[in-house]
Each structure stands twice: as C-alpha cells, then as structure tokens.
Scaffold this active site. Structure first.
Site, mmCIF file in Angstrom:
data_model
loop_
_atom_site.group_PDB
_atom_site.id
_atom_site.type_symbol
_atom_site.label_atom_id
_atom_site.label_comp_id
_atom_site.label_asym_id
_atom_site.label_seq_id
_atom_site.Cartn_x
_atom_site.Cartn_y
_atom_site.Cartn_z
ATOM 1 N N LEU A 221 29.696 -82.404 -0.536
ATOM 2 C CA LEU A 221 29.434 -81.061 -1.057
ATOM 3 C C LEU A 221 30.676 -80.736 -1.862
ATOM 4 O O LEU A 221 31.778 -80.675 -1.305
ATOM 5 C CB LEU A 221 29.229 -80.075 0.094
ATOM 6 C CG LEU A 221 28.618 -78.701 -0.213
ATOM 7 C CD1 LEU A 221 27.267 -78.845 -0.907
ATOM 8 C CD2 LEU A 221 28.475 -77.888 1.055
ATOM 9 N N ASP A 222 30.528 -80.573 -3.185
ATOM 10 C CA ASP A 222 31.716 -80.499 -4.035
ATOM 11 C C ASP A 222 32.600 -79.299 -3.694
ATOM 12 O O ASP A 222 32.175 -78.362 -3.033
ATOM 13 C CB ASP A 222 31.338 -80.533 -5.522
ATOM 14 C CG ASP A 222 30.637 -79.272 -5.993
ATOM 15 O OD1 ASP A 222 31.273 -78.208 -5.972
ATOM 16 O OD2 ASP A 222 29.468 -79.349 -6.397
ATOM 17 N N MET A 223 33.831 -79.363 -4.145
ATOM 18 C CA MET A 223 34.848 -78.392 -3.750
ATOM 19 C C MET A 223 34.450 -76.964 -4.083
ATOM 20 O O MET A 223 34.774 -76.028 -3.335
ATOM 21 C CB MET A 223 36.187 -78.730 -4.425
ATOM 22 C CG MET A 223 37.339 -77.848 -3.962
ATOM 23 S SD MET A 223 38.936 -78.342 -4.662
ATOM 24 C CE MET A 223 38.712 -77.833 -6.362
ATOM 25 N N ASP A 224 33.735 -76.770 -5.182
ATOM 26 C CA ASP A 224 33.364 -75.421 -5.615
ATOM 27 C C ASP A 224 32.104 -74.901 -4.938
ATOM 28 O O ASP A 224 31.704 -73.762 -5.179
ATOM 29 C CB ASP A 224 33.168 -75.397 -7.134
ATOM 30 C CG ASP A 224 34.439 -75.771 -7.878
ATOM 31 O OD1 ASP A 224 35.522 -75.382 -7.401
ATOM 32 O OD2 ASP A 224 34.353 -76.469 -8.904
ATOM 33 N N SER A 225 31.471 -75.728 -4.112
ATOM 34 C CA SER A 225 30.237 -75.331 -3.439
ATOM 35 C C SER A 225 30.509 -75.024 -1.969
ATOM 36 O O SER A 225 31.551 -75.367 -1.424
ATOM 37 C CB SER A 225 29.183 -76.441 -3.558
ATOM 38 O OG SER A 225 28.887 -76.690 -4.923
#
Length: 241
Positions: free
Chosen positions: A103-107
């Site tokens: 789950l990407d850092m911005d999510s």
C-alpha cells in the site's frame, strides 16, 4: 532464516538428509504448495513445508494482524531513508510478521501483516482473484468519468482486468469513488485515474476479500484477526475446504 530443505527436514526429525533429498527429487516435497527442487531453500518459521501433501514440521500458531496504515508510512520492514515503516507500528512484540502486498506511502487503510507464508502467497496469487476495494477521492471529475475508469486499460504495456467502479458522491469537479480491483500493480489506481484525467487527493483501502477495515481502528492502530476472520480468508483462497 532460510536453509536448505533437506537440512530443515533432517533437523526436524522427519528423515535423514539423504532421504530428504530423495523425497525432493521424487516430487513429494512442496513449499507453500509448490513442488520443491533439490537445492531449494525455505524458512521454517515463514514457509509451509509439506511431505506428500501433509505439513512436515510441527505446526505453530500463526499471526495475522489487521493494521490501519496511515499516510506517510512505507509498507516495508525497514527503510534506508529513515521513513516510518509498518514494522514500527506493530512493534517487535508481535514477532516476525511481514506485510501482505503493498500500500503506497501516500495511501492509507487496510493492510494485513502475517507470519503465514502459505496465506500470503494465496492472497497475492492472481488465480484466486482476491478483490481489493478502495475509496478514492478525486478532482477533475466530470459526468461519466466513472465509466471511463471501469473500461479495459493497460499499464506498462500489460492489460488490466476491468475495475468495478461506483460513484459514491460528487460535487463541483470532485467525487468520491469506490474502486474494486484484483491486481496490485505499483500505484495502480492512481495511474488508472491519471489516464482518465482524474487526480487522486486521497486513497483508502477498505476491503480485502470479505475482510473489511475495522471502523474501530484509528490510523496507526492494529488488532489480531479473529479465528473466524482467518478461517474465512483461508476458505476464500482455497487453503481450507
């Protein structure tokens, strides 16, 4: 730690190393459901090693955690740039667990962590088609954009399975969408939205399979899954009939 399969089986008292090598060559040994080859390595704490279809090692209680991953945290166990990681959120008290997928850092949102290698592989394998649902806040919205997002697309030259997209609510140039996908390509939903002229301002994963993010969890909090939740996930991925 990883070691050669014949050494693991011998150390566990299953058979001698020579006999273990014979079993491997005969195709009787699997690791996480996949046939092993002579020279293969495995981690007895992480992987499920079976002989003739049955677990070869003494089973241990597995850990499966649900974490509400906040934005700004990377989905890794360590980070060379010194950024906060999901491992830092669950702490060493939970033992040696790792994230299931990314789950990407911005999510933000639902992230599973476990020490169960078989469950990890089953949840991530494309053939099981485990759905992942996201709430996606976008700008640049125009009527019909949700339909464009649901049409067949390609990323990195590879076709994607069409997403299921529902319009939750909309305002002037803004919208909240529910997007369901099966794949897990890097920043997939953000890149899909960009192809449709939409800019993602917030992205939150709320479901994986039948498992929904616990509303009682605040960002950064976690809890163990119940036995019922784990059993349901295993049934959905055909690990438990």
């Amino acid at each position: 730690m990883e070691d050669r399969l014949q050494k693991i089986l011998s150390a566990a008292g299953v058979c001698s190393r020579r006999q273990a090598e014979a079993y491997i060559q005969q195709g009787r040994v699997t690791v996480n459901g996949r046939p092993a080859a002579l020279g293969d390595k495995a981690d007895p704490q992480r992987d499920t090693i079976a002989l003739d279809g049955r677990p070869a090692l003494q089973p241990k209680a597995r850990t499966v955690l649900m974490l509400y991953k906040p934005r700004g945290v990377v989905t890794t166990l360590s980070d060379e740039k010194g950024r906060p990681t999901v491992a830092g959120l669950v702490g060493e008290a939970r033992g040696r667990v790792w994230p299931v997928g990314r789950l990407d850092m911005d999510s933000e949102g639902l992230l599973l962590l476990t020490d169960d290698g078989a469950l990890t592989n089953a949840l991530l394998h494309p053939r099981h088609e485990v759905e992942k649902e996201y709430l996606v806040w976008v700008t640049g919205f125009r009527p019909g954009a949700e339909g464009a997002l649901a049409r067949p697309m390609t990323l990195d030259g590879q076709p994607l399975r069409p997403a299921k997209v529902c319009l939750v609510r909309q305002g002037a140039g803004r919208a909240l969408l529910s997007v369901v996908i099966h794949e897990g390509k890097n920043r997939q939903i953000r890149r899909m939205c960009a192809q449709c002229g939409l800019a993602v301002t917030r992205l939150k994963r709320v479901r994986e399979g039948s498992l929904r993010l616990d509303r009682a969890l605040a960002p950064g909090q976690w809890r163990p899954l119940t036995e019922g939740e784990v059993s349901r996930l295993r049934r959905e991925t055909f690990l438990q009939e």
